[in-house]
Design a protein around this motif. Structure first.
Motif, mmCIF file in Angstrom:
data_model
loop_
_atom_site.group_PDB
_atom_site.id
_atom_site.type_symbol
_atom_site.label_atom_id
_atom_site.label_comp_id
_atom_site.label_asym_id
_atom_site.label_seq_id
_atom_site.Cartn_x
_atom_site.Cartn_y
_atom_site.Cartn_z
ATOM 1 N N TYR A 53 0.991 -1.177 0.100
ATOM 2 C CA TYR A 53 -0.037 0.232 -0.009
ATOM 3 C C TYR A 53 1.107 1.138 0.270
ATOM 4 N N VAL A 54 0.775 2.075 -1.074
ATOM 5 C CA VAL A 54 1.747 3.051 -1.174
ATOM 6 C C VAL A 54 1.009 4.493 -1.470
ATOM 7 N N VAL A 55 1.500 5.328 -0.410
ATOM 8 C CA VAL A 55 1.203 6.676 -0.437
ATOM 9 C C VAL A 55 2.000 7.735 -1.056
ATOM 10 N N GLU A 56 1.732 8.764 -1.759
ATOM 11 C CA GLU A 56 2.720 9.624 -2.203
ATOM 12 C C GLU A 56 2.728 10.777 -1.563
ATOM 13 N N ASP A 57 1.848 11.209 -0.626
ATOM 14 C CA ASP A 57 2.122 12.538 0.146
ATOM 15 C C ASP A 57 1.425 12.430 1.694
ATOM 16 N N PRO A 58 2.279 12.207 2.675
ATOM 17 C CA PRO A 58 3.629 12.151 2.632
ATOM 18 C C PRO A 58 3.996 10.783 1.957
#
Length: 179
Positions: free
Chosen positions: A37-42
């Motif tokens: 599970y990848v979040v860009e911001d942060p």
């Protein structure tokens, strides 16, 4: 066949769920029981179980959450991200949020740990008697970087913290990384 099913499920999640909130993206993991599970911001990523009953992304007052439920909703795992730097305030908010539902709290841990990825995090866990009369457990780890706190929560009956659920939790905690 299972791989095709998982790929179809991921595509469905991306099309129906992730599009609505734009919080994070799901990617295949080398082990079929997990997703990235990848979040860009942060920028962060965490390894989550691929076999939850439900995945719900939502945003409440500036806090983005991925909510996962297991065993017909009796177990909940969350990935939360919110602005701020005060880890203790976030931890205290969990106590206040669930205080009306629990009694006879026994704190199992309330201190700093280092994950397998070498990240220092605050770990908080307790067992208590839930409103349902059963022994329940809260486990949370809180990561802070720059102006964000990312924290993982696990809510379940204490006797359910075994087998796959225990491994899911340990993998999520130790697989978290800032990108």
């Amino acid at each position: 066949m299972r791989r095709l099913f998982i790929i179809g499920l991921i595509i469905s999640c991306l099309f129906f769920g992730v599009q609505a909130v734009h919080a994070g993206n799901f990617y295949l993991h080398e082990h079929p029981s997990y997703w990235w599970y990848v979040v860009e911001d942060p920028a962060f990523s965490v390894i989550i179980p691929s076999g939850a009953d439900n995945y719900i992304e939502r945003s409440i007052f500036g806090m983005d959450t991925l909510l996962m439920t297991f065993k017909n909703g009796t177990i909940t795992m969350e990935v939360n991200c919110q602005p701020g730097t005060d880890v203790e305030s976030v931890r205290n908010s969990l106590d206040v949020r669930y205080k009306p539902l629990v009694k006879n709290i026994t704190v199992l841990n309330n201190g700093e740990i280092t994950t397998s990825n070498g990240l220092k995090t605050h770990f908080y866990a307790y067992e208590a008697t839930g409103a349902n009369g059963k022994k329940v457990m809260l486990r949370t780890v809180l990561f802070q970087r720059k102006h964000h706190v990312v924290y993982l929560n696990l809510f379940l009956e204490a006797d359910q913290y075994e087998g796959d659920m225990r491994e899911y939790w340990i993998r999520a905690v130790n697989g978290f990384q800032w990108d």
